[in-house]
Design a protein around this motif. Structure first.
Motif, PDB file in Angstrom:
ATOM      1  N   HIS A   1       0.904  -0.942  -0.040  1.00 23.17           N
ATOM      2  CA  HIS A   1      -0.334  -0.070   0.008  1.00 23.17           C
ATOM      3  C   HIS A   1       0.975   1.261  -0.142  1.00 23.17           C
ATOM      4  O   HIS A   1       1.034   1.792   1.121  1.00 23.17           O
ATOM      5  CB  HIS A   1      -0.806   0.340   1.671  1.00 23.17           C
ATOM      6  N   PRO A   2       1.473   1.540  -1.268  1.00 27.85           N
ATOM      7  CA  PRO A   2       2.344   2.242  -0.850  1.00 27.85           C
ATOM      8  C   PRO A   2       1.527   4.002  -1.103  1.00 27.85           C
ATOM      9  O   PRO A   2       0.407   3.761  -1.195  1.00 27.85           O
ATOM     10  CB  PRO A   2       3.196   2.282  -2.620  1.00 27.85           C
TER      11      PRO A   2
ATOM     12  N   GLY B   1      -3.219   3.853  10.785  1.00 26.84           N
ATOM     13  CA  GLY B   1      -2.158   3.412  10.960  1.00 26.84           C
ATOM     14  C   GLY B   1      -1.354   2.932   9.923  1.00 26.84           C
ATOM     15  O   GLY B   1      -0.001   2.059  10.039  1.00 26.84           O
ATOM     16  N   TYR B   2      -1.780   2.870   8.807  1.00 27.43           N
ATOM     17  CA  TYR B   2      -0.007   2.369   7.209  1.00 27.43           C
ATOM     18  C   TYR B   2       0.695   3.055   7.367  1.00 27.43           C
ATOM     19  O   TYR B   2       0.821   4.194   7.332  1.00 27.43           O
ATOM     20  CB  TYR B   2      -1.386   2.129   6.168  1.00 27.43           C
ATOM     21  N   ASP B   3       1.629   2.178   7.079  1.00 22.51           N
ATOM     22  CA  ASP B   3       3.055   2.976   6.854  1.00 22.51           C
ATOM     23  C   ASP B   3       3.546   3.357   5.349  1.00 22.51           C
ATOM     24  O   ASP B   3       3.784   2.534   5.127  1.00 22.51           O
ATOM     25  CB  ASP B   3       4.155   2.186   7.556  1.00 22.51           C
ATOM     26  N   HIS B   4       2.195   3.932   4.702  1.00 21.85           N
ATOM     27  CA  HIS B   4       2.637   3.805   3.310  1.00 21.85           C
ATOM     28  C   HIS B   4       4.086   4.604   3.128  1.00 21.85           C
ATOM     29  O   HIS B   4       4.519   3.508   2.028  1.00 21.85           O
ATOM     30  CB  HIS B   4       1.737   4.715   2.849  1.00 21.85           C
ATOM     31  N   ALA B   5       4.705   5.441   3.379  1.00 20.96           N
ATOM     32  CA  ALA B   5       5.943   5.639   2.999  1.00 20.96           C
ATOM     33  C   ALA B   5       7.226   5.218   3.250  1.00 20.96           C
ATOM     34  O   ALA B   5       7.538   4.943   2.051  1.00 20.96           O
ATOM     35  CB  ALA B   5       6.909   7.130   4.031  1.00 20.96           C
ATOM     36  N   GLY B   6       6.971   4.292   4.493  1.00 24.75           N
ATOM     37  CA  GLY B   6       7.911   2.795   4.144  1.00 24.75           C
ATOM     38  C   GLY B   6       7.172   1.511   3.384  1.00 24.75           C
ATOM     39  O   GLY B   6       8.886   1.351   3.263  1.00 24.75           O
ATOM     40  N   GLU B   7       6.055   1.360   3.290  1.00 23.33           N
ATOM     41  CA  GLU B   7       5.965   0.501   2.033  1.00 23.33           C
ATOM     42  C   GLU B   7       6.736   1.130   0.441  1.00 23.33           C
ATOM     43  O   GLU B   7       7.307   0.753  -0.100  1.00 23.33           O
ATOM     44  CB  GLU B   7       4.439   0.465   1.684  1.00 23.33           C
ATOM     45  N   SER B   8       6.313   2.539   0.435  1.00 25.92           N
ATOM     46  CA  SER B   8       7.518   3.210  -0.889  1.00 25.92           C
ATOM     47  C   SER B   8       8.754   3.188  -0.967  1.00 25.92           C
ATOM     48  O   SER B   8       9.448   2.909  -1.915  1.00 25.92           O
ATOM     49  CB  SER B   8       6.888   5.074  -0.619  1.00 25.92           C
ATOM     50  N   ALA B   9       9.014   3.170   0.423  1.00 25.93           N
ATOM     51  CA  ALA B   9      10.469   3.165   0.589  1.00 25.93           C
ATOM     52  C   ALA B   9      11.374   1.637   0.485  1.00 25.93           C
ATOM     53  O   ALA B   9      12.136   1.579  -0.280  1.00 25.93           O
ATOM     54  CB  ALA B   9      11.224   3.531   1.538  1.00 25.93           C
TER      55      ALA B   9
END
Length: 104
Positions: A51-52, A66-74
């Motif tokens: 889920h970027p 609570g999703y870490d969209h930036a972490g998934e994008s990275a």
């Protein structure tokens, strides 16, 4: 059962992955998770849930709390993971590509 569903999918002429990862990690499929998971992949087609996005997107914050969209994008852009994928001989494909066709 999952086996019965797989047979129905095949009879309909559809394709499905052999394995899916990231369901229990949804919203947190980051570089650390992938670094541990990649060496454990089996032969076949594996789907990984991502889920970027940008953490400052108000719509994403509202619906995916609570999703870490930036972490998934990275993780998707990580050069370390790209190198590790190459070392492991993993071939990336896109959703519309299928086996043997590289991801865009």
């Amino acid at each position: 059962t999952a086996l019965g569903l797989r047979r129905k999918i095949q009879r309909a002429g559809l394709r499905s992955p052999d394995t899916i990862h990231g369901l229990l990690q949804t919203g947190h499929v980051d570089e650390a998770y992938l670094a541990k998971m990649l060496p454990q992949l089996r032969d076949g087609v594996t789907e990984i849930y991502f889920h970027p996005g940008c953490d400052d997107d108000p719509v994403l914050r509202q619906w995916q709390t609570g999703y870490d969209h930036a972490g998934e994008s990275a993780a998707l852009l990580s050069q370390r993971l790209k190198q590790r994928i190459q070392q492991l001989g993993i071939q990336l494909i896109g959703f519309e590509s299928g086996p043997g066709v590289p991801a865009p």
